[in-house]
Scaffold this active site. Structure first.
Site, short mmCIF file in Angstrom:
data_model
loop_
_atom_site.label_atom_id
_atom_site.label_comp_id
_atom_site.label_asym_id
_atom_site.label_seq_id
_atom_site.Cartn_x
_atom_site.Cartn_y
_atom_site.Cartn_z
N HIS A 17 68.19 -144.68 14.10
CA HIS A 17 69.40 -145.40 14.50
C HIS A 17 70.13 -145.89 13.26
O HIS A 17 69.88 -146.98 12.75
CB HIS A 17 69.01 -146.57 15.41
CG HIS A 17 70.19 -147.21 16.10
ND1 HIS A 17 70.24 -147.44 17.45
CD2 HIS A 17 71.37 -147.67 15.62
CE1 HIS A 17 71.38 -148.01 17.78
NE2 HIS A 17 72.09 -148.17 16.66
N HIS A 19 74.12 -145.70 11.62
CA HIS A 19 75.52 -145.27 11.80
C HIS A 19 76.08 -144.75 10.48
O HIS A 19 76.01 -145.44 9.47
CB HIS A 19 76.37 -146.43 12.31
CG HIS A 19 76.02 -146.86 13.70
ND1 HIS A 19 76.69 -146.40 14.81
CD2 HIS A 19 75.05 -147.68 14.17
CE1 HIS A 19 76.17 -146.93 15.91
NE2 HIS A 19 75.16 -147.72 15.55
N ASP A 21 79.14 -144.49 9.64
CA ASP A 21 80.21 -145.38 9.18
C ASP A 21 79.69 -146.78 8.87
O ASP A 21 80.48 -147.65 8.47
CB ASP A 21 81.35 -145.44 10.22
CG ASP A 21 80.85 -145.64 11.64
OD1 ASP A 21 79.73 -145.20 11.95
OD2 ASP A 21 81.57 -146.25 12.45
N GLY A 178 79.85 -148.94 20.50
CA GLY A 178 80.99 -149.83 20.70
C GLY A 178 80.58 -151.01 21.59
O GLY A 178 79.40 -151.21 21.85
N HIS A 205 73.08 -147.11 23.49
CA HIS A 205 73.02 -148.51 23.03
C HIS A 205 72.96 -149.40 24.27
O HIS A 205 73.90 -149.41 25.07
CB HIS A 205 74.30 -148.89 22.28
CG HIS A 205 74.35 -148.52 20.84
ND1 HIS A 205 74.69 -147.27 20.40
CD2 HIS A 205 74.13 -149.27 19.72
CE1 HIS A 205 74.70 -147.26 19.07
NE2 HIS A 205 74.36 -148.45 18.63
N GLU A 208 71.62 -154.96 23.65
CA GLU A 208 71.94 -155.56 22.35
C GLU A 208 72.86 -156.75 22.61
O GLU A 208 72.48 -157.90 22.43
CB GLU A 208 72.61 -154.55 21.42
CG GLU A 208 72.96 -155.12 20.05
CD GLU A 208 73.82 -154.17 19.21
OE1 GLU A 208 74.50 -153.30 19.77
OE2 GLU A 208 73.83 -154.35 17.97
N ASP A 297 70.39 -149.57 11.57
CA ASP A 297 71.67 -149.72 12.25
C ASP A 297 72.82 -149.46 11.27
O ASP A 297 73.44 -148.41 11.31
CB ASP A 297 71.80 -151.09 12.90
CG ASP A 297 72.73 -151.09 14.12
OD1 ASP A 297 73.16 -150.00 14.54
OD2 ASP A 297 73.03 -152.18 14.66
ZN LIG Z 1 73.94 -149.12 16.61
#
Ligand SMILES: [Zn+2]
Length: 358
Positions: A17, A19, A21, A178, A205, A208, A297
């Site tokens: 996991h 990202h 970006d 998102g 996701h 969270e 993350d």
């Molecule tokens: Zn994430």
């Protein structure tokens, strides 16, 4: 005794996991921003790195997500996506990661005129170059991309079709990302049904920013193969009167079906899930037998690496090499790779390294 960071660093790790970006190098941000005319909140790599950490550390997911405006701004041209994907692989390999999935949302990378397919192909090329560069540096790493759809946009089916069409372009699976609150998994139901029909795995996701209902939808309605974070499943676990834990039905289902949770401790602290590593649900969920994996993350926003995440967990819960091996195998088993590829990585790369230290 907590493990030393250098021991953790040297052992093979698996990042499920992470990202794309959320892991851009500060210097790369500066380089590309200067070329494309994007204004950044700081002018040198060190203060820029600090700015991201502090903005992400403010305690809410919404504020955390704002930091992505800057990284996404420098990821609109094919050459930039390619560079950032290559550096993603190089940075993971340098941290001792032997398998990494880079997740990102192609729909956010079209402002420079790229098509969805061109964006996916640019990331494919960067991942492939990164694997070659790591191999030339004497490191073994396998990398895949996970194509995410943004849950607040209504492009889920289109992005699921994109992921399936590009499954030969190092696409391992699909994800939704998102804002979780207000955008439950069932809004993207047709995307998941399309993926089921075409046998492409996916993670969601959930658990969270939102709670049990979101996790329940991801697992029971959408049949997710894995859960991104999922840590709020702790709300379905209660302490009993005699020091035991009462595990609710949803929590028991996830534990007993061995559905892997992609846990990102520092990110969870930054979004307010727990005040300290020692109070993070990870320890209780592990004692109860959940299938836990550990990831970063967003390495830039959390100022972290997988070595650091394991270092924090080891200090908080006393984990040793056997535990690190266990979490790594959990992650490898849940990886969006073929069975034979997973078995080869374990036999050729993971097991020999852990055997040496034991
Ligand atoms: Zn994430």
């Amino acid at each position: 005794m907590a493990l030393e960071p250098h021991v953790i660093h040297a052992l093979p790790k698996v990042a499920l996991h992470d990202h794309l970006d959320g892991g851009v190098r500060p210097q790369t941000l500066l380089d590309i921003a200067a070329e494309v005319g994007h204004t950044l909140p700081a002018g040198d790599a060190e203060s820029l790195g600090d700015w991201f950490f502090e903005a992400a550390d403010s305690g809410t997911l919404v504020r955390y997500l704002e930091t992505f405006d800057h990284t996404i701004a420098v990821m609109q041209r094919a050459e930039d996506l390619r560079r950032i994907a290559r550096e993603f692989v190089e940075d993971q390999a340098a941290d001792g990661v032997v398998y990494a999935e880079a997740r990102w949302a192609p729909e956010q990378h079209l402002a420079g005129g790229l098509s969805l397919s061109e964006a996916v192909e640019a990331v494919r090329d960067g991942l492939a170059e990164g694997m070659i560069a790591a191999s030339n540096a004497g490191q073994t790493i396998v990398a895949r991309q996970i194509v995410s759809a943004m849950r607040q946009n209504d492009r889920g089916l289109e992005i699921a079709e994109l992921a399936v069409a590009h499954r030969r372009d190092l696409v391992g699976g699909f994800d939704i990302a998102g804002p979780e609150l207000g955008f439950p998994p069932e809004r993207l139901g047709e995307a998941f049904r399309y993926l089921q029909r075409h046998n492409l795995p996916y993670t969601i996701h959930a658990g969270e920013a939102d709670g049990l209902e979101s996790i329940w939808q991801a697992v029971q309605l959408m049949r997710a193969d894995r859960i991104g974070h999922g840590v709020r499943i702790i709300d379905d676990v209660e302490p009993g009167d005699h020091g035991e834990w009462r595990v609710g039905e949803l929590a028991a289902y996830i534990r007993d079906r061995r559905i892997a949770l992609e846990v990102c401790p520092t990110s969870n602290l930054q979004t307010g899930i727990a005040p300290t590593y020692a109070q993070h649900p990870f320890g209780v969920l592990d004692q109860l037998g959940f299938t836990l994996t550990v990831s970063c993350d967003n390495r830039l926003m959390s100022g972290t690496t997988l070595t650091e995440e394991f270092t924090h967990l080891s200090s908080a819960f006393g984990y040793g090499v056997d535990d690190l091996y266990r979490f790594t195998l959990n992650a490898l088993d849940a990886a969006f790779l073929s069975g034979p590829e997973r078995a080869n990585l374990q036999r050729d790369v993971v097991d020999p390294a852990y055997m040496l230290v034991n």
